[in-house]
Design an enzyme around this catalytic site. Structure first.
Site, mmCIF file in Angstrom:
data_model
loop_
_atom_site.group_PDB
_atom_site.id
_atom_site.type_symbol
_atom_site.label_atom_id
_atom_site.label_comp_id
_atom_site.label_asym_id
_atom_site.label_seq_id
_atom_site.Cartn_x
_atom_site.Cartn_y
_atom_site.Cartn_z
ATOM 1 N N TYR A 48 0.828 -1.203 0.000
ATOM 2 C CA TYR A 48 0.000 0.000 0.000
ATOM 3 C C TYR A 48 0.870 1.263 0.000
ATOM 4 O O TYR A 48 0.767 2.109 0.889
ATOM 5 C CB TYR A 48 -0.928 0.000 1.216
ATOM 6 C CG TYR A 48 -1.815 -1.207 1.365
ATOM 7 C CD1 TYR A 48 -2.282 -1.908 0.254
ATOM 8 C CD2 TYR A 48 -2.193 -1.655 2.620
ATOM 9 C CE1 TYR A 48 -3.098 -3.025 0.403
ATOM 10 C CE2 TYR A 48 -3.021 -2.753 2.779
ATOM 11 C CZ TYR A 48 -3.468 -3.444 1.668
ATOM 12 O OH TYR A 48 -4.274 -4.542 1.825
ATOM 13 N N HIS A 116 0.027 -12.057 1.391
ATOM 14 C CA HIS A 116 -0.841 -11.095 0.723
ATOM 15 C C HIS A 116 -1.271 -11.575 -0.660
ATOM 16 O O HIS A 116 -0.443 -11.924 -1.494
ATOM 17 C CB HIS A 116 -0.091 -9.769 0.604
ATOM 18 C CG HIS A 116 -0.984 -8.587 0.345
ATOM 19 N ND1 HIS A 116 -0.518 -7.298 0.347
ATOM 20 C CD2 HIS A 116 -2.311 -8.497 0.079
ATOM 21 C CE1 HIS A 116 -1.511 -6.466 0.105
ATOM 22 N NE2 HIS A 116 -2.608 -7.179 -0.084
#
Length: 332
Positions: A48, A116
């Site tokens: 992110y 992830h």
């Protein structure tokens, strides 16, 4: 009715700018508002953008108000860019990623680390390489809980079942965009994930990555045009109703989406992104409201007009209840 705010987690991915800019002072205020309201889970990832850095700086600034023991940090590893070539689940990268995250977050341990977007790589890389190394770090006390995140629920379940068969069940499983006004697939999988030994199930993105927000759908959103058109029609209906009933400030498709998603009580945590303290307050108000309405289990709005609007929205989005977009996408 008192609400357990610890069932709300703060999604800090928005700190990285994908949903618009956020100043560092706003981020500090956001984290302060969350921790001060008993929201204890903070979710981030190296993927992110600079989310970890900005969250870590905020926590460092707030360390005298909120000691490390008062909150839990969940971060991720394995994904470092948009394309499949940007994934690295090697054992060495697992260790490096954990160390890098701890440095950015100013901590000497991580409460939760997730592999992830596991659907982007071969399952064997996850179960034979990354997860064994993470569980080793757990035994050493560097990581407290180990898990996975991703979009396709069948992939999440398959990995959870493999781990259960190996007598090393996952601590945490994070699913996103799978329980909201346009998709209700998650309830079919929750009992199976529990049977596979998953202790904590996190439902993320009640607004489906901005699709159900009052703003324009992000240009990168992967939903097919037909769903985006149906959502646009829902937004028109809500705006029309709000204008006629003088409630434009309080009512939006986003608030109704939260009313629905937050009322699903079979998960352990609902993760919601916020980049201002007012957004944190709105999320908490939405969660409290949802606990009273119980829309996900057949509850109704007390106002007949609002209930009719809700039923129109459900009818418009009903054809997409089992739809999922491809993940990974074709251009990854």
């Amino acid at each position: 009715m008192l609400c357990d705010n610890s069932k709300i987690g703060l999604g800090c991915g928005v700190f990285g700018g994908a949903y618009g800019p956020a100043s560092q002072s706003d981020i500090v205020d956001t984290v302060r508002a969350a921790l001060g309201s008993d929201i204890t889970l903070l979710d981030t990832s190296p993927y992110y953008n600079d989310s970890e850095v900005r969250l870590g700086s905020a926590l460092l600034e707030l360390r005298n108000e909120f000691p490390r023991s008062s909150y839990r940090i969940c971060t991720k590893l394995g994904r470092y860019g948009y394309r499949q070539a940007d994934f690295d689940y090697s054992a060495a990268r697992v260790v490096d990623s954990v160390n890098e995250s701890m440095h950015r977050l100013h901590t000497d341990y991580l409460d939760i680390v997730l592999c992830h977007d596991v659907e982007f790589v071969d399952c064997q890389q996850v179960v034979d390489v990354a997860l064994p190394k993470l569980f080793e770090l757990k035994r050493r006390g560097i990581v407290r809980q180990v898990g996975i995140s991703g979009y396709p629920l069948d992939v999440l379940l398959r990995i959870a079942q493999v781990q259960f068969e190996r007598n090393q069940p996952l601590d945490v499983c994070l699913s996103y965009c799978n329980f909201n006004l346009h998709c209700q697939l998650l309830p079919d999988y929750v009992p199976q994930l529990r049977d596979a030994g998953v202790k904590t199930i996190v439902a993320a993105s009640p607004l489906s990555m901005g699709l159900l927000s009052r703003d324009a759908t992000p240009p990168w959103h992967p939903a097919k045009p037909e769903l985006q058109a149906a959502v646009a029609r829902c937004n028109e209906l809500v705006r029309s109703f709000a204008g006629l009933n003088d409630c434009a400030e309080d009512l939006s498709l986003a608030t109704m989406a939260e009313d629905f998603a937050f009322s699903y009580d079979q998960v352990d945590v609902h993760l919601v992104g916020a980049k201002t303290s007012s957004e944190v307050c709105c999320a908490l108000e939405a969660y409290a409201r949802a606990q009273k309405l119980r829309l996900a289990s057949g509850g109704r709005y007390p106002d007949a007009g609002l209930q009719q609007l809700y039923e129109q929205i459900r009818q418009l989005l009903g054809p997409f209840a089992g739809y999922t977009w491809p993940s990974p996408p074709a251009d990854a």
